[in-house]
Design a protein around this motif. Sequence first.
Motif, PDB file in Angstrom:
ATOM      1  N   ASN A   1       0.817  -1.215   0.000  1.00  0.00           N
ATOM      2  CA  ASN A   1       0.000   0.000   0.000  1.00  0.00           C
ATOM      3  C   ASN A   1       0.851   1.265   0.000  1.00  0.00           C
ATOM      4  O   ASN A   1       0.373   2.337  -0.380  1.00  0.00           O
ATOM      5  CB  ASN A   1      -0.957   0.009   1.202  1.00  0.00           C
ATOM      6  N   ARG A   2       2.093   1.130   0.428  1.00  0.00           N
ATOM      7  CA  ARG A   2       3.030   2.242   0.390  1.00  0.00           C
ATOM      8  C   ARG A   2       3.888   2.216  -0.867  1.00  0.00           C
ATOM      9  O   ARG A   2       4.901   2.907  -0.941  1.00  0.00           O
ATOM     10  CB  ARG A   2       3.912   2.224   1.636  1.00  0.00           C
ATOM     11  N   ARG A   3       3.511   1.410  -1.827  1.00  0.00           N
ATOM     12  CA  ARG A   3       4.200   1.299  -3.125  1.00  0.00           C
ATOM     13  C   ARG A   3       5.576   0.661  -2.983  1.00  0.00           C
ATOM     14  O   ARG A   3       6.472   0.883  -3.802  1.00  0.00           O
ATOM     15  CB  ARG A   3       4.333   2.661  -3.800  1.00  0.00           C
ATOM     16  N   ILE A   4       5.737  -0.157  -1.945  1.00  0.00           N
ATOM     17  CA  ILE A   4       6.978  -0.905  -1.744  1.00  0.00           C
ATOM     18  C   ILE A   4       6.734  -2.328  -2.226  1.00  0.00           C
ATOM     19  O   ILE A   4       5.956  -3.079  -1.628  1.00  0.00           O
ATOM     20  CB  ILE A   4       7.403  -0.896  -0.265  1.00  0.00           C
ATOM     21  N   GLY A   5       7.360  -2.708  -3.309  1.00  0.00           N
ATOM     22  CA  GLY A   5       7.146  -4.028  -3.898  1.00  0.00           C
ATOM     23  C   GLY A   5       7.750  -5.133  -3.059  1.00  0.00           C
ATOM     24  O   GLY A   5       8.859  -5.007  -2.521  1.00  0.00           O
ATOM     25  N   THR A   6       7.019  -6.227  -2.922  1.00  0.00           N
ATOM     26  CA  THR A   6       7.482  -7.397  -2.181  1.00  0.00           C
ATOM     27  C   THR A   6       7.344  -8.634  -3.046  1.00  0.00           C
ATOM     28  O   THR A   6       6.569  -8.656  -4.007  1.00  0.00           O
ATOM     29  CB  THR A   6       6.680  -7.605  -0.886  1.00  0.00           C
ATOM     30  N   ARG A   7       8.090  -9.662  -2.694  1.00  0.00           N
ATOM     31  CA  ARG A   7       7.984 -10.952  -3.373  1.00  0.00           C
ATOM     32  C   ARG A   7       8.103 -12.071  -2.343  1.00  0.00           C
ATOM     33  O   ARG A   7       8.800 -11.939  -1.339  1.00  0.00           O
ATOM     34  CB  ARG A   7       9.094 -11.120  -4.430  1.00  0.00           C
ATOM     35  N   GLN A   8       7.415 -13.183  -2.607  1.00  0.00           N
ATOM     36  CA  GLN A   8       7.616 -14.392  -1.810  1.00  0.00           C
ATOM     37  C   GLN A   8       9.004 -14.945  -2.131  1.00  0.00           C
ATOM     38  O   GLN A   8       9.597 -14.628  -3.162  1.00  0.00           O
ATOM     39  CB  GLN A   8       6.568 -15.441  -2.148  1.00  0.00           C
TER      40      GLN A   8
ATOM     41  N   TRP B   1      10.580 -11.061   0.568  1.00  0.00           N
ATOM     42  CA  TRP B   1      11.775 -10.229   0.373  1.00  0.00           C
ATOM     43  C   TRP B   1      11.442  -8.931  -0.345  1.00  0.00           C
ATOM     44  O   TRP B   1      10.426  -8.822  -1.017  1.00  0.00           O
ATOM     45  CB  TRP B   1      12.891 -10.986  -0.342  1.00  0.00           C
ATOM     46  N   VAL B   2      12.334  -7.949  -0.137  1.00  0.00           N
ATOM     47  CA  VAL B   2      12.231  -6.642  -0.793  1.00  0.00           C
ATOM     48  C   VAL B   2      13.520  -6.376  -1.549  1.00  0.00           C
ATOM     49  O   VAL B   2      14.513  -7.092  -1.401  1.00  0.00           O
ATOM     50  CB  VAL B   2      11.957  -5.524   0.236  1.00  0.00           C
ATOM     51  N   GLY B   3      13.509  -5.333  -2.358  1.00  0.00           N
ATOM     52  CA  GLY B   3      14.597  -5.115  -3.296  1.00  0.00           C
ATOM     53  C   GLY B   3      15.818  -4.408  -2.743  1.00  0.00           C
ATOM     54  O   GLY B   3      15.722  -3.625  -1.791  1.00  0.00           O
ATOM     55  N   VAL B   4      16.952  -4.700  -3.371  1.00  0.00           N
ATOM     56  CA  VAL B   4      18.204  -3.976  -3.114  1.00  0.00           C
ATOM     57  C   VAL B   4      18.928  -3.682  -4.440  1.00  0.00           C
ATOM     58  O   VAL B   4      20.101  -3.355  -4.444  1.00  0.00           O
ATOM     59  CB  VAL B   4      19.144  -4.772  -2.175  1.00  0.00           C
ATOM     60  N   TYR B   5      18.210  -3.782  -5.549  1.00  0.00           N
ATOM     61  CA  TYR B   5      18.869  -3.685  -6.860  1.00  0.00           C
ATOM     62  C   TYR B   5      19.404  -2.269  -7.085  1.00  0.00           C
ATOM     63  O   TYR B   5      19.030  -1.317  -6.385  1.00  0.00           O
ATOM     64  CB  TYR B   5      17.919  -4.136  -7.969  1.00  0.00           C
ATOM     65  N   PRO B   6      20.328  -2.083  -8.041  1.00  0.00           N
ATOM     66  CA  PRO B   6      21.029  -0.806  -8.182  1.00  0.00           C
ATOM     67  C   PRO B   6      20.153   0.393  -8.516  1.00  0.00           C
ATOM     68  O   PRO B   6      20.608   1.542  -8.360  1.00  0.00           O
ATOM     69  CB  PRO B   6      22.023  -1.083  -9.322  1.00  0.00           C
TER      70      PRO B   6
END
Length: 436
Positions: A366-373, A408-413
């Motif tokens: 809801n805060r526009r923070i993408g998540t993945r299983q 998990w959430v992202g750490v990509y460049p």
Amino acid sequence: MSDHRALVLDEVRKYHAEQSGGGGPFVPGVTEIWPSGAVLDESDRLALVEAALDLRIAAGSISRRFESSFARLLKQRKAHLTNSGSSANLLALTTLTSPLLEDERLRPGDEVVTVAAGFPTTVNPILQNGMVPVFVDIDIPTYNATAERVAEAIGPRTRAIMMAHTLGNPFQAREIAELAEAHGLFLIEDNCDAVGSSYDGRATGSFGDLSTVSFYPAHHVTMGEGGCVLTSSPALARIVESLRDWGRDCWCEPGESDTCRKRFQYQLGTLPEGYDHKYAFSHIGYNLKTTDLQAALGLSQLARIDEFGAARRRNWSRLRDALDGTPHLILPEPTPLSDPSWFGFVITLAHDAPFARPELVRFLENRRIGTRQLFAGNLTRQPAYAGQRFRISGSLDNSDIVTERTFWVGVYPGLTDEMIDYVASSVREFVEGART
């Protein structure tokens, strides 16, 4: 360079500058924070356009240049590009079934040790070749199996090990490679999430008999779509190439003929003597090649691989430091002796957390923070594997925890410090709110 070509490329540079200037500032809760994505610059756009101007529509010289560069990077003798990382996994496992390996070849019914908590395409080639996956559990918080778990899974029918480095965090590659050698097993490293990672001072993707890579946009370098199989064994490399290229016996590059200088001097199978070697087939193969357009983008991206790895490590460390000590969360840890080029930042809820994963994930989304299983969780619980033949070694308790309490959430460049800080503050805000 012709005047027309130079003019086109100059206009591409101008176009890129125009397209790159309109992103605007980061707005918390409005700007999307993706868990993964490609980071593309002017050189990438130019590389694609130059290849298009040359009509590089099939695999050719640019693909060969990438293969050579990538093999050197991972200190392997040969690299073969494919159309995806999933195809690379299929190709790697199928290579080990080749009749050219004689008594060492894998056959239907043989067992292959793999990890239960992973991505399906690490396991699917085992089933697609009529073999039996032997599932082992992982450890938390590294999210990898250990050499001890793999050793316990080896039985009289076990012939190979096929495992992935989870989210860029290496498994115990040296110990597992030594275990494979001691038991006469093949080892395939699924290195799709871990290009640029190292274990015990050595690059991941260099421990196995074969290793695989993906160049999907989520991964460390991208071609849009694409993958690669690497090996230091000339015999295995020859089989990989044959299976990738329709199963043909000939090793001429596309558009070339008579590289071996005896194109019409072979006699294979029951074919007539002198049958054109370009149309002799020694494997039941596929067409899994990529194109020079994709390889051109890959070469451009490859020049930035150290930069990308540094950004992934920096973002992961910033997020890890910011979340350290947050109650009810199990935070990730690198495998001892490893230096991961992280694919993502994985979080598991403690068993006594006063909230469930869906609640936290919905709050972040809801805060526009993408998540993945964490991919498929425990694969044995997925509908696709109902009725499939497999064996489980020990318990899969941690794989079940991943299925129920991990994301998990992202750490990509492409993520900035401001974005990483917003992710951390959002997680902490939710946890603190849930405790009151």
